[in-house]
Structures are given as structure tokens and as C-alpha cells.
Design a protein around this motif. Structure first.
Motif, PDB file in Angstrom:
ATOM      1  N   TYR A   1       0.665  -0.811  -0.350  1.00  0.00           N
ATOM      2  CA  TYR A   1      -0.257   0.021  -0.144  1.00  0.00           C
ATOM      3  C   TYR A   1       1.259   1.463  -0.142  1.00  0.00           C
ATOM      4  O   TYR A   1       1.914   1.427   0.847  1.00  0.00           O
ATOM      5  CB  TYR A   1      -0.528   0.264   0.780  1.00  0.00           C
ATOM      6  CG  TYR A   1      -2.213  -1.225   1.138  1.00  0.00           C
ATOM      7  CD1 TYR A   1      -3.169  -1.172   0.841  1.00  0.00           C
ATOM      8  CD2 TYR A   1      -1.395  -2.234   1.788  1.00  0.00           C
ATOM      9  CE1 TYR A   1      -4.181  -2.344   0.564  1.00  0.00           C
ATOM     10  CE2 TYR A   1      -2.615  -3.595   1.855  1.00  0.00           C
ATOM     11  CZ  TYR A   1      -3.382  -3.697   1.271  1.00  0.00           C
ATOM     12  OH  TYR A   1      -4.451  -4.652   1.209  1.00  0.00           O
TER      13      TYR A   1
ATOM     14  N   THR B   1      -7.154   1.321  -4.911  1.00  0.00           N
ATOM     15  CA  THR B   1      -7.430   0.544  -3.802  1.00  0.00           C
ATOM     16  C   THR B   1      -6.191   0.399  -2.929  1.00  0.00           C
ATOM     17  O   THR B   1      -6.485  -0.455  -1.777  1.00  0.00           O
ATOM     18  CB  THR B   1      -7.949  -1.069  -4.569  1.00  0.00           C
ATOM     19  OG1 THR B   1      -7.184  -1.790  -5.050  1.00  0.00           O
ATOM     20  CG2 THR B   1      -9.294  -1.060  -4.495  1.00  0.00           C
ATOM     21  N   GLN B   2      -5.143   0.192  -3.941  1.00  0.00           N
ATOM     22  CA  GLN B   2      -3.849   0.659  -2.694  1.00  0.00           C
ATOM     23  C   GLN B   2      -3.577   1.885  -2.771  1.00  0.00           C
ATOM     24  O   GLN B   2      -2.016   2.164  -1.952  1.00  0.00           O
ATOM     25  CB  GLN B   2      -2.696  -0.200  -3.914  1.00  0.00           C
ATOM     26  CG  GLN B   2      -3.314  -1.830  -4.177  1.00  0.00           C
ATOM     27  CD  GLN B   2      -2.319  -2.493  -5.161  1.00  0.00           C
ATOM     28  OE1 GLN B   2      -2.685  -2.890  -5.606  1.00  0.00           O
ATOM     29  NE2 GLN B   2      -0.851  -2.114  -4.987  1.00  0.00           N
TER      30      GLN B   2
ATOM     31  N   LEU C   1     -12.024   5.883  -0.295  1.00  0.00           N
ATOM     32  CA  LEU C   1     -11.689   4.409  -0.161  1.00  0.00           C
ATOM     33  C   LEU C   1     -10.060   5.082   0.558  1.00  0.00           C
ATOM     34  O   LEU C   1      -9.176   4.787   0.949  1.00  0.00           O
ATOM     35  CB  LEU C   1     -11.726   4.069  -1.296  1.00  0.00           C
ATOM     36  CG  LEU C   1     -12.688   2.765  -1.533  1.00  0.00           C
ATOM     37  CD1 LEU C   1     -12.504   2.152  -2.789  1.00  0.00           C
ATOM     38  CD2 LEU C   1     -12.696   1.933   0.224  1.00  0.00           C
TER      39      LEU C   1
ATOM     40  N   ASN D   1      -9.748   2.500   2.834  1.00  0.00           N
ATOM     41  CA  ASN D   1      -8.866   1.291   2.690  1.00  0.00           C
ATOM     42  C   ASN D   1      -7.794   1.071   3.540  1.00  0.00           C
ATOM     43  O   ASN D   1      -7.881   0.137   4.871  1.00  0.00           O
ATOM     44  CB  ASN D   1      -7.227   1.407   1.732  1.00  0.00           C
ATOM     45  CG  ASN D   1      -8.190   1.832   0.467  1.00  0.00           C
ATOM     46  OD1 ASN D   1      -9.066   0.887   0.047  1.00  0.00           O
ATOM     47  ND2 ASN D   1      -7.402   2.486  -0.421  1.00  0.00           N
TER      48      ASN D   1
ATOM     49  N   TRP E   1     -12.039  -3.525  -7.772  1.00  0.00           N
ATOM     50  CA  TRP E   1     -11.964  -4.443  -7.544  1.00  0.00           C
ATOM     51  C   TRP E   1     -11.353  -5.542  -7.936  1.00  0.00           C
ATOM     52  O   TRP E   1     -10.371  -6.386  -7.604  1.00  0.00           O
ATOM     53  CB  TRP E   1     -13.175  -4.831  -6.098  1.00  0.00           C
ATOM     54  CG  TRP E   1     -13.353  -4.268  -4.585  1.00  0.00           C
ATOM     55  CD1 TRP E   1     -13.804  -2.641  -5.406  1.00  0.00           C
ATOM     56  CD2 TRP E   1     -12.146  -3.595  -3.870  1.00  0.00           C
ATOM     57  NE1 TRP E   1     -13.733  -1.878  -3.564  1.00  0.00           N
ATOM     58  CE2 TRP E   1     -12.875  -2.379  -3.112  1.00  0.00           C
ATOM     59  CE3 TRP E   1     -11.252  -4.079  -3.033  1.00  0.00           C
ATOM     60  CZ2 TRP E   1     -12.157  -1.387  -1.933  1.00  0.00           C
ATOM     61  CZ3 TRP E   1     -10.478  -3.419  -2.209  1.00  0.00           C
ATOM     62  CH2 TRP E   1     -11.127  -2.118  -1.558  1.00  0.00           C
TER      63      TRP E   1
ATOM     64  N   SER F   1     -14.291  -7.539  -1.205  1.00  0.00           N
ATOM     65  CA  SER F   1     -14.060  -6.306  -0.747  1.00  0.00           C
ATOM     66  C   SER F   1     -15.425  -5.730  -0.422  1.00  0.00           C
ATOM     67  O   SER F   1     -15.965  -4.903   0.661  1.00  0.00           O
ATOM     68  CB  SER F   1     -14.429  -5.477  -2.290  1.00  0.00           C
ATOM     69  OG  SER F   1     -15.153  -5.112  -2.466  1.00  0.00           O
TER      70      SER F   1
END
Length: 374
Positions: A233, A256-257, A321, A326, A349, A356
Motif C-alpha cells: 500500500y 484500492t492500494q 477509499l 482502505n 476490486w 471487498s
């Protein structure tokens, strides 16, 4: 006041900031004493201003990184106890480093690992970092294998206690590529979340510009190519808005990261305007400026302005997010309501879209029983 997101988490904060050396360090004090015999510093509890800034800028939680010599895991845990709805903390070999700085001990992997595990056993810490313990002696020459084995020691502890580990070795002066180390750890410990501190964009990175971001994004993306998921991340808080786009446009990284967090409260750093340059503004230390600023740099005002610029490229669901969703998922942070963050969308995702969706929201209406986790 309109907050920037539904639940905002600063994932890299320092509120036991370092303002002065303990005793008489004279001109020898670097501001970041981590080497043997460097002495120690007096930390300053900056939590009142931090809590004030959180209210002003709509930041719901801060994840606290240890500062350098002068702060301890116990002190960090106490901050969490006093503010359980606002703070979570990371641990490191703080007492061991302090003894080494005083000249009372020498580096020992066993001692550092024992201190970290003792902290994790308390249940008061969500991760190991900001710096994974190492020998800070400037004369020390690390081989790739030696540093890898040290990381393995702490990755195994992270796996055992269900916490994350940080990666900051991209700033170290090794004779080999530290990103190869990151890739190796990611591959060997796929269930351990790994946070690339500052998203690979630390003090001084402004001089290299976007190339630093592209490198970090590439490593984070490649980490999931074989197994289909990445456990790396990127902290993005000190990225100018233009640099977010490298990650957002990469099909192997995306929203998402990314986790929002920079270095809130850390010294010695300033935020500098650079109109027309690459980057157009940045955070860094300044060689000829006071090593410790005489004021609290306004991190979140600048960071949230970068987020505002992204609204022309991504939706508020994406932003939610980055700003908190996240982080909530990685560290199981408490939130006031369920169904606050974007989930269940294959376009975001990928093949993990079912996973998720939080367990409590996995009704038959959304996910058939055969797709649920066992």
C-alpha cells in the motif's frame, strides 16, 4: 464544515515531535539522531494541536508512528489509551535505539525483536514501523541477504500478531536496490500488509520528481501480478495531485492500494511552493533553514488541497477509499456506520470484488452463498 470524506484517516502521523536535543548537542545535532553515540532528544507532546487540527480539517483518526530517540512504545500506547477514538499506534525498537544512542548497548536483532514482540503482545499496536529495526551505524555495510533476514524476522511477527509492517528502506544507502527487498518480502509474506512509507516519495525526492513515483507504483503493481492481489500500500499524503494519477491510471494499482498519510507533525520538514516546476509544490527538509521549524507546518491544509484537485478525475467514492476506507479495511478501524465505502465493484476490486464487501453486508441480495468466504 464539510469534511473531505466520509471517514478520514491520517495514516502517518507524529505527535511526539522532536524539537531539541537533550543536553548540549551543539552544532553536531542533525535533527534526526539515529546513530550510535548520537545521544537523545526531548520529545514534545503535540497532541493538543493535533486534536485541534483534526477538528478543523475533519480528520477522524490518526495512526501514530514512533518518533526517534526520546519516544517509547509505552508512551505511544498511552496516547492511544487517552484518545481511543482518535489514535492508533505503531511500534518499533524504541528503547533499544535509545540505549544505543546513549552508548549503553550495541545493535542486536534479538533485542529489537524481543522489544517489538513485547509491544505486540499488549494488543495496543496495529503495525511495526515506521522504520523496521536495523543497525544504524553509518559504517555498517548490509548485504541484501542480511537485511532480508532482518525483515523476515519482523514480517513473521506481523503475520503472527495480525499487524502490518512498514517499508522505509528505499531511503537507505545500500549497494543494492532496496525495492528488490520490498518485492521479496511482499512475495514471501502475502498475508502481511506492507505500507510503503510516503509512497516512496520522502525527504529530498522532489529533486527526482515523478520518476520516484513511477518506480514505487511499478513495484506495488507488479507485487500482485502472479497471485492476483498485492499487499503493498502506498502512502500518498505528501504527493502533489499530479503524481496520484500515475497510480490511479495503472491497472495493477488503482485506488484500492492508496492510503492517505504523509508525515504530520514530523520535523525537520517544510512545505515549499514551486510554481511551474515538477513537482509544483512539495514537502522536504531544507539544508539552510532551521532544522526544526519554529512553527507547526500545516500538513493537512496542503494535503487536502491536493485531494481537491483530484475531484476532476475520480469520484467521491474513490476519494473515500483513499482518505479512509482502505485504512479501515487494513487495520480494522472502528467506523460509525456500515456500507460507507465503495465495495463489490469488479471494475475497482477486480477478481477480489466479493471479498471487498464487509462480512456484515454480504446478504443473499448481493452475494450468493457459494461465493462467500468459508
Amino acid at each position: 464544515m464539510r469534511a473531505a470524506g466520509r471517514f478520514v484517516v491520517e495514516t502517518h502521523a507524529h505527535i511526539t515531535t522532536l524539537y531539541k536535543p537533550k543536553g548540549d548537542a551543539g552544532d553536531d545535532w542533525s535533527g534526526l539522531p539515529m546513530t550510535p553515540g548520537a545521544g537523545e532528544v526531548e520529545h514534545y507532546d503535540n497532541s493538543p494541536l493535533c486534536l485541534y487540527d483534526m477538528e478543523r480539517y475533519g480528520v477522524d483518526m490518526c495512526l501514530l508512528k514512533p518518533s526517534m530517540q526520546g519516544t517509547t512504545n509505552e508512551y505511544q500506547a498511552d496516547l492511544v489509551r487517552k484518545n481511543p477514538d482518535k489514535f492508533r499506534a505503531f511500534c518499533a525498537d524504541q528503547t533499544s535505539k535509545l540505549k544505543i544512542a546513549r552508548g549503553e548497548a550495541k545493535w542486536s536483532l534479538d533485542d529489537a525483536a524481543a522489544e517489538v514482540e513485547a509491544a505486540l503482545k499488549t494488543g495496543m499496536f496495529i503495525g511495526i514501523g515506521e522504520f523496521i529495526p536495523k543497525d544504524w551505524d553509518p559504517k555498517k555495510i548490509y548485504s541484501f541477504e542480511e537485511r532480508l533476514n532482518e525483515y523476515r524476522t519482523f514480517a513473521e511477527l506481523a503475520d503472527k500478531y495480525g499487524v502490518s509492517i512498514d517499508f522505509h528502506d528505499f531511503t537507505m544507502n545500500y549497494e543494492w536496490d532496496p525495492y528488490k527487498l520490498l518485492s521479496r518480502i511482499s512475495m514471501e509474506y502475502p498475508n502481511v500488509p506492507i505500507v510503503l512509507c510516503h509512497g516512496g516519495y520522502s525527504i529530498g525526492s522532489y529533486a527526482e520528481g515523478a520518476a520516484v513515483i513511477r518506480k514505487a507504483v511499478s513495484v506495488a503493481g507488479h507485487a500482485g501480478l502472479i497471485g492476483g492481489r498485492s499487499n503493498i500500500y502506498l502512502e500518498t499524503g505528501n504527493w502533489p495531485a499530479e503524481y496520484y494519477l500515475y497510480a490511479l491510471k495503472d491497472p495493477n494499482v488503482g485506488v484500492t492500494q492508496l492510503i492517505w498519510g504523509a508525515d504530520y507533525g514530523h520535523v525537520p520538514q517544510y512545505i515549499v511552493a514551486n510554481p511551474g516546476g515538477d513537482p509544483p509544490s512539495y514537502t522536504t527538509s531544507m539544508k539552510y533553514w532551521p532544522k526544526v521549524p519554529t512553527y507547526q507546518t500545516d500538513w493537512w491544509g496542503w494535503e487536502l488541497h491536493q485531494i481537491d484537485k483530484l475531484r476532476d478525475y475520480i469520484t467521491q467514492d474513490d476519494i473515500n477509499l483513499i482518505l479512509g476506507g482502505n485504512a479501515v479495511r487494513i487495520w480494522d478501524l472502528p467506523v460509525p456506520h456500515s456500507r460507507m465505502f465503495m465495495s463489490g465493484r469488479p471494475d475497482i476490486w477486480g477478481i477480489e470484488w466479493q471479498e471487498s464487501v464487509p462480512e456484515e453486508d454480504r446478504t443473499d441480495l448481493f452475494i450468493a452463498p457459494k461465493h462467500r468466504k468459508p
